[in-house]
Scaffold this motif. Sequence first.
Motif, PDB file in Angstrom:
ATOM      1  N   ALA A 155      -0.979 -10.445   5.274  1.00  0.00           N
ATOM      2  CA  ALA A 155       0.217 -10.753   4.475  1.00  0.00           C
ATOM      3  C   ALA A 155      -0.168 -10.961   3.004  1.00  0.00           C
ATOM      4  CB  ALA A 155       0.921 -11.990   5.035  1.00  0.00           C
ATOM      5  N   ASP A 156      -1.267 -11.680   2.763  1.00  0.00           N
ATOM      6  CA  ASP A 156      -1.721 -11.915   1.391  1.00  0.00           C
ATOM      7  C   ASP A 156      -2.076 -10.593   0.705  1.00  0.00           C
ATOM      8  OD1 ASP A 156      -1.402 -14.598   1.819  1.00  0.00           O
ATOM      9  OD2 ASP A 156      -3.540 -15.022   2.133  1.00  0.00           O
ATOM     10  N   TRP A 157      -2.762  -9.734   1.431  1.00  0.00           N
ATOM     11  CA  TRP A 157      -3.167  -8.445   0.867  1.00  0.00           C
ATOM     12  C   TRP A 157      -1.949  -7.598   0.513  1.00  0.00           C
ATOM     13  CZ3 TRP A 157      -2.737  -3.324   2.704  1.00  0.00           C
ATOM     14  CH2 TRP A 157      -3.493  -2.381   2.001  1.00  0.00           C
ATOM     15  N   LEU A 158      -0.983  -7.552   1.413  1.00  0.00           N
ATOM     16  CA  LEU A 158       0.226  -6.761   1.146  1.00  0.00           C
ATOM     17  C   LEU A 158       0.965  -7.281  -0.088  1.00  0.00           C
ATOM     18  CD1 LEU A 158       1.620  -6.237   4.757  1.00  0.00           C
ATOM     19  CD2 LEU A 158       0.751  -4.449   3.234  1.00  0.00           C
ATOM     20  N   ARG A 162      -2.048  -2.922  -4.646  1.00  0.00           N
ATOM     21  CA  ARG A 162      -1.151  -1.893  -5.158  1.00  0.00           C
ATOM     22  C   ARG A 162      -1.710  -0.510  -4.844  1.00  0.00           C
ATOM     23  NH1 ARG A 162       1.526  -5.558  -5.708  1.00  0.00           N
ATOM     24  NH2 ARG A 162       2.989  -6.233  -7.333  1.00  0.00           N
ATOM     25  N   HIS A 163      -0.792   0.425  -4.585  1.00  0.00           N
ATOM     26  CA  HIS A 163      -1.206   1.808  -4.356  1.00  0.00           C
ATOM     27  C   HIS A 163      -1.699   2.408  -5.673  1.00  0.00           C
ATOM     28  CE1 HIS A 163      -0.794   6.155  -3.579  1.00  0.00           C
ATOM     29  NE2 HIS A 163      -0.933   5.828  -2.308  1.00  0.00           N
ATOM     30  N   PRO A 164      -2.825   3.127  -5.652  1.00  0.00           N
ATOM     31  CA  PRO A 164      -3.436   3.607  -6.909  1.00  0.00           C
ATOM     32  C   PRO A 164      -2.545   4.581  -7.688  1.00  0.00           C
ATOM     33  CG  PRO A 164      -4.513   4.594  -4.977  1.00  0.00           C
ATOM     34  CD  PRO A 164      -3.629   3.499  -4.477  1.00  0.00           C
ATOM     35  N   ARG A 165      -1.772   5.388  -6.993  1.00  0.00           N
ATOM     36  CA  ARG A 165      -0.947   6.351  -7.733  1.00  0.00           C
ATOM     37  C   ARG A 165       0.440   5.789  -8.059  1.00  0.00           C
ATOM     38  NH1 ARG A 165       1.103  12.270  -5.508  1.00  0.00           N
ATOM     39  NH2 ARG A 165       2.998  12.357  -6.775  1.00  0.00           N
ATOM     40  N   PHE A 166       1.068   5.174  -7.085  1.00  0.00           N
ATOM     41  CA  PHE A 166       2.458   4.734  -7.288  1.00  0.00           C
ATOM     42  C   PHE A 166       2.561   3.333  -7.890  1.00  0.00           C
ATOM     43  CE2 PHE A 166       2.726   7.877  -3.790  1.00  0.00           C
ATOM     44  CZ  PHE A 166       3.581   8.783  -4.381  1.00  0.00           C
ATOM     45  N   ASP A 167       1.439   2.626  -7.928  1.00  0.00           N
ATOM     46  CA  ASP A 167       1.403   1.269  -8.478  1.00  0.00           C
ATOM     47  C   ASP A 167       2.499   0.383  -7.881  1.00  0.00           C
ATOM     48  OD1 ASP A 167       0.462  -0.833 -10.019  1.00  0.00           O
ATOM     49  OD2 ASP A 167       1.794  -0.361 -11.702  1.00  0.00           O
ATOM     50  N   PRO A 169       3.488  -2.051  -4.119  1.00  0.00           N
ATOM     51  CA  PRO A 169       2.913  -2.615  -2.894  1.00  0.00           C
ATOM     52  C   PRO A 169       2.930  -1.542  -1.805  1.00  0.00           C
ATOM     53  CG  PRO A 169       4.598  -4.079  -3.796  1.00  0.00           C
ATOM     54  CD  PRO A 169       4.659  -2.809  -4.587  1.00  0.00           C
ATOM     55  N   PHE A 170       1.894  -1.542  -0.977  1.00  0.00           N
ATOM     56  CA  PHE A 170       1.789  -0.508   0.051  1.00  0.00           C
ATOM     57  C   PHE A 170       3.007  -0.497   0.976  1.00  0.00           C
ATOM     58  CE2 PHE A 170      -2.664  -1.041  -1.221  1.00  0.00           C
ATOM     59  CZ  PHE A 170      -3.027   0.276  -1.416  1.00  0.00           C
ATOM     60  N   ASP A 171       3.500  -1.685   1.338  1.00  0.00           N
ATOM     61  CA  ASP A 171       4.602  -1.695   2.297  1.00  0.00           C
ATOM     62  C   ASP A 171       5.949  -1.409   1.659  1.00  0.00           C
ATOM     63  OD1 ASP A 171       4.616  -4.079   0.975  1.00  0.00           O
ATOM     64  OD2 ASP A 171       4.990  -5.317   2.746  1.00  0.00           O
ATOM     65  N   SER A 172       5.945  -1.010   0.380  1.00  0.00           N
ATOM     66  CA  SER A 172       7.188  -0.493  -0.211  1.00  0.00           C
ATOM     67  C   SER A 172       7.161   1.034  -0.215  1.00  0.00           C
ATOM     68  CB  SER A 172       7.384  -1.034  -1.629  1.00  0.00           C
ATOM     69  OG  SER A 172       6.571  -0.338  -2.542  1.00  0.00           O
ATOM     70  N   PRO A 340      14.275   1.918  -3.585  1.00  0.00           N
ATOM     71  CA  PRO A 340      14.004   1.428  -4.938  1.00  0.00           C
ATOM     72  C   PRO A 340      12.823   0.468  -4.923  1.00  0.00           C
ATOM     73  CG  PRO A 340      16.338   1.207  -4.368  1.00  0.00           C
ATOM     74  CD  PRO A 340      15.635   1.641  -3.128  1.00  0.00           C
ATOM     75  N   ALA A 341      12.037   0.453  -6.007  1.00  0.00           N
ATOM     76  CA  ALA A 341      10.880  -0.449  -6.066  1.00  0.00           C
ATOM     77  C   ALA A 341      11.362  -1.886  -5.933  1.00  0.00           C
ATOM     78  CB  ALA A 341      10.148  -0.258  -7.391  1.00  0.00           C
ATOM     79  N   PRO A 342      10.577  -2.717  -5.268  1.00  0.00           N
ATOM     80  CA  PRO A 342      10.975  -4.117  -5.103  1.00  0.00           C
ATOM     81  C   PRO A 342      11.084  -4.790  -6.466  1.00  0.00           C
ATOM     82  CG  PRO A 342       8.705  -3.766  -4.364  1.00  0.00           C
ATOM     83  CD  PRO A 342       9.278  -2.418  -4.656  1.00  0.00           C
TER      84      PRO A 342
END
Lengths: 346, 346
Positions: A155-158, A162-167, A169-172, A340-342
């Motif tokens: 949970a902390d990691w999520l 950040r995803h390197p290309r989309f910048d 959170p991975f779960d978005s 949409p991005a969070p």
Amino acid sequence: MPRRGRTVGRRTILMGGAMAVLVLAVFRPSGAEAQDDPLPSWNEGVAKRSITDFVGRVTNQGGPDHVPPAERIATFDNDGTLWVEQPFYFQGAFAFDRVKALAPRHPEWKDTQPFKGILEGDPKAVAASGERGLVEIVEATHSGMTTEAFNQTVADWLRTARHPRFDRPFDSLVYQPMLELLAYLRANGFKTFIVSGGGVEFMRVFAERAYGIPPEQVVGSSGLTRFRLAQDGTPELIKEPRIEFVDDGPGKPAGINRFIGRRPILAFGNSDGDQQMLEWTAGGAGPRFLGLVHHTDGEREYAYDRQSHVGRLDEALDEAAQRGWTVVDMKRDWTTLFPPAPRSDQ
Amino acid sequence: MPRRGRTVGRRTILMGGAMAVLVLAVFRPSGAEAQDDPLPSWNEGVAKRSITDFVGRVTNQGGPDHVPPAERIATFDNDGTLWVEQPFYFQGAFAFDRVKALAPRHPEWKDTQPFKGILEGDPKAVAASGERGLVEIVEATHSGMTTEAFNQTVADWLRTARHPRFDRPFDSLVYQPMLELLAYLRANGFKTFIVSGGGVEFMRVFAERAYGIPPEQVVGSSGLTRFRLAQDGTPELIKEPRIEFVDDGPGKPAGINRFIGRRPILAFGNSDGDQQMLEWTAGGAGPRFLGLVHHTDGEREYAYDRQSHVGRLDEALDEAAQRGWTVVDMKRDWTTLFPPAPRSDQ
């Protein structure tokens, strides 16, 4: 409910009928509203039509293809089917980040592959360690703590990575069209499951929030856990350094049999690792839907299939063509890729 | 539903509220009917009151012990908790009957324990073969066929075999008070699971019909299955002669973690094999219900606890006393044991 029926008897049924008519009269949407599209992020075309046609047939009571709700089991792969899997499996990124975080406690990793490669940013060295290396990474980062401590780490990691290309959170980075499909199926009496090669405990941390899929409907790979009472009597499950079940390829039908115990009537994947799940699903009697997401959109996402190291889609693509499975062409079939991005990103 | 809400907006909520009032006015049962007992086979007493009190508290929205429906997970042991387990585990009777049915194909069994003992009706010889013997029996009778062929064998056996004392089909020897409890919990938003040492595939054959518990909510012991395409291309899962997971004792919390992924708030068992499941359930934060069925009724069923070979209840009984878990005294607490015999028996 049965209690009330027993009490009021025939009147319940009659009144219930009258009420239904009244409710329909009040809430029936006007013409335009009745056309509301349950899959607005899907372009009109063969893929979308094959989905709505299938759902229409299995829910059509009295029709030849009707399937009772209890048997409307739908299984979805996760990586590359519900969320992005490039340029690496996200759980791999989590494991790499964990190795870096744990390195101070493991001075020996500086000189031992595959850890050395991770710490020095040398992917080739990591890759060279092969399957043995992968198992070592998983065991070093996914065991030696309670299940609850592990969940907290994920949970902390999520929340921070950040995803390197989309910048983002991975779960978005979940596919909006698939979110709509999951909701559409559930609204039509389906029970939606994840059946993924990913770690079952890793996925459960975000599956309910991201997909509306509760923990008990997530099937995945798992490690051994051991029950113990801590010194103060608190019961704990300790994650042991031993992989117990790999829910990938031919493991997927086995996982479905073990966890769900009922053959799906709809299955969706995106790679050769899903081929056996689709075959197993197709093998049942009655109407079946088999879907593959084909990553054709290098501009908005990634374009890959037969040659890809991650998420290779080769034999399953041939089988889909041969057997008439539905292939979703991401570029052609999806109007939008992500929600949409969070807020925290904007 | 969300679609309609989006369309009609605020009006939906208002009209929905008006409708709710109307429906309540029409269907509100009269005084006597409102008292309808959801647990008619339970005598008034501490056990029954502790159940209804717990359910009242966790469903009381706004109350201090309210639990959201998604977290209302209830787990039940099967043997001795939901159905009879004497004078032997029913799955054991199935396995013995299979050994006899398969014996013509295995002439070597005439001279090999534990098979010789089964064929000659010599339980001591079978028992003397110990755990190794048990594993051999399970593997000989629960593998070497497809999952579907196995399910059919179990279904056939349930249709024809009879309990030696009650002369009824085994799957009719389910406890009526527990059926009522399962239905009562589900009517209050609980999701009911079996968590049993029994074989998961064996139980799934009758769990939905007997208990209203669907296959995907049955957790149990399992053997390895292997996916293959038959010569004609039909996908099959073959049951392999290897036990993969034993869902008993400390295996129950591990099984709950693996299959359900959420800690129960209510757990019911009847033996020391359920102790860790109850401890694990008790260990969560918030309201918890822990129950043990105590077999005290030698007249209507069987009376056994600390000394029993099958379903021993010893340490768990002490822990229940110490920690205030609910102990159901079968003789005192249950007015009826079984549902009426099925029609074919009358």
